[in-house]
Write a protein that holds these residues in place. Sequence first.
Motif, short mmCIF file in Angstrom:
data_model
loop_
_atom_site.label_atom_id
_atom_site.label_comp_id
_atom_site.label_asym_id
_atom_site.label_seq_id
_atom_site.Cartn_x
_atom_site.Cartn_y
_atom_site.Cartn_z
N UNK A 46 0.82 -1.21 0.00
CA UNK A 46 0.00 0.00 0.00
C UNK A 46 0.84 1.25 0.00
N UNK A 47 0.31 2.30 -0.59
CA UNK A 47 1.03 3.57 -0.65
C UNK A 47 1.17 4.20 0.72
N UNK A 48 2.02 5.21 0.78
CA UNK A 48 2.26 5.96 2.01
C UNK A 48 2.15 7.45 1.69
N UNK A 49 1.37 8.15 2.51
CA UNK A 49 1.26 9.60 2.34
C UNK A 49 2.07 10.30 3.40
N UNK A 50 2.80 11.32 2.97
CA UNK A 50 3.54 12.21 3.85
C UNK A 50 2.70 13.47 4.02
N UNK A 51 2.00 13.56 5.15
CA UNK A 51 1.10 14.69 5.38
C UNK A 51 1.89 15.91 5.83
N UNK A 52 1.60 17.05 5.21
CA UNK A 52 2.37 18.24 5.49
C UNK A 52 3.78 18.08 4.98
N UNK A 53 3.90 17.64 3.75
CA UNK A 53 5.19 17.21 3.19
C UNK A 53 6.18 18.35 2.98
N UNK A 54 5.70 19.61 2.98
CA UNK A 54 6.61 20.72 2.76
C UNK A 54 7.33 20.58 1.43
N UNK A 55 8.65 20.79 1.39
CA UNK A 55 9.38 20.73 0.13
C UNK A 55 9.70 19.32 -0.35
N UNK A 83 -0.02 24.09 1.44
CA UNK A 83 0.57 25.24 0.76
C UNK A 83 0.87 24.93 -0.70
N UNK A 84 0.20 25.62 -1.64
CA UNK A 84 0.53 25.41 -3.06
C UNK A 84 1.98 25.71 -3.39
N UNK A 85 2.58 26.69 -2.70
CA UNK A 85 3.98 27.04 -2.96
C UNK A 85 4.89 25.89 -2.53
N UNK A 86 4.62 25.30 -1.35
CA UNK A 86 5.40 24.15 -0.91
C UNK A 86 5.29 22.99 -1.90
N UNK A 87 4.09 22.73 -2.37
CA UNK A 87 3.89 21.64 -3.32
C UNK A 87 4.67 21.91 -4.61
N UNK A 88 4.67 23.14 -5.07
CA UNK A 88 5.44 23.48 -6.27
C UNK A 88 6.93 23.28 -6.05
N UNK A 89 7.42 23.69 -4.87
CA UNK A 89 8.83 23.48 -4.55
C UNK A 89 9.16 21.99 -4.50
N UNK A 90 8.26 21.19 -3.94
CA UNK A 90 8.48 19.75 -3.85
C UNK A 90 8.53 19.12 -5.24
N UNK A 91 7.63 19.56 -6.11
CA UNK A 91 7.62 19.03 -7.48
C UNK A 91 8.89 19.39 -8.24
N UNK A 92 9.39 20.60 -8.01
CA UNK A 92 10.63 21.02 -8.67
C UNK A 92 11.83 20.23 -8.15
N UNK A 93 11.87 20.00 -6.84
CA UNK A 93 13.02 19.32 -6.23
C UNK A 93 13.00 17.82 -6.48
N UNK A 138 0.62 16.78 -3.95
CA UNK A 138 -0.70 17.37 -4.16
C UNK A 138 -0.99 18.40 -3.08
N UNK A 139 -1.79 19.40 -3.44
CA UNK A 139 -2.32 20.35 -2.46
C UNK A 139 -3.56 19.71 -1.84
N UNK A 140 -3.63 19.75 -0.51
CA UNK A 140 -4.79 19.16 0.14
C UNK A 140 -4.83 19.47 1.63
N UNK A 141 -5.95 19.11 2.23
CA UNK A 141 -6.18 19.33 3.66
C UNK A 141 -6.09 18.01 4.41
N UNK A 142 -5.38 18.01 5.53
CA UNK A 142 -5.28 16.79 6.34
C UNK A 142 -6.63 16.37 6.89
N UNK A 143 -7.54 17.32 7.04
CA UNK A 143 -8.85 17.01 7.60
C UNK A 143 -9.85 16.54 6.56
#
Length: 199
Positions: free
Chosen positions: A36-45, A65-75, A82-87
């Motif tokens: 099964x997959x694993x999600x890193x919640x609040x993954x930041x960069x 944070x859309x900016x954090x997600x963009x930084x993560x995709x670039x790195x 993905x952008x999303x809410x933990x709740x």
Amino acid sequence: MAPTYAQLFHDPVRDRPLERALLSAFAELVRTNGDGGVVDLGCGPGDITAHLHGLGLNAFGIDASPVMVELAREAHPGLRFEVGSMAALDIEDGALGGVLSRWSVIHTPPQELPAILAEIARVLAPGGHVLIAFPATDGPHNETQAYDHTVVTAYRWSPDRLAELLRDHGLTESARLVIEPRPTDRRQFQEVQLLACKA
């Protein structure tokens, strides 16, 4: 502040052997229970998501944070972010083998944390594992304590109280790591890592 954060906290477990060891154990437990997959919640960069991927997990990251997600995709262009809410996770019931929440709930007001734990329990498959990291309160009689943070108010938790909340959502604690602060640390809080399993 996202670019500054990404620069300051690049390779966040490089000098943290105990945390690396627990992440390795978490990965082994998840792999033992299936693929099964694993999600890193609040993954930041995305550096910890990439670390989990390097441990053989099908890991992806979610951040508010859309900016954090963009930084993560670039790195880490080969990984999913993905952008999303933990709740309110856009993940099917029982779809995941693991959930990592590394310092991602510290800005959640205490009354809102049960909704996030309910989502974690919902998306985990039976036998799935959650690893949640947070700063501890000053003693067991303080369930939570607010403290000033650069971004927004943050909260410390009693490890026993958070373990109780996990149990309330069908997540049974299997291990606990408490790391004492170093004399040079800005904040003299214990760091806690709780590992729990869904029945």
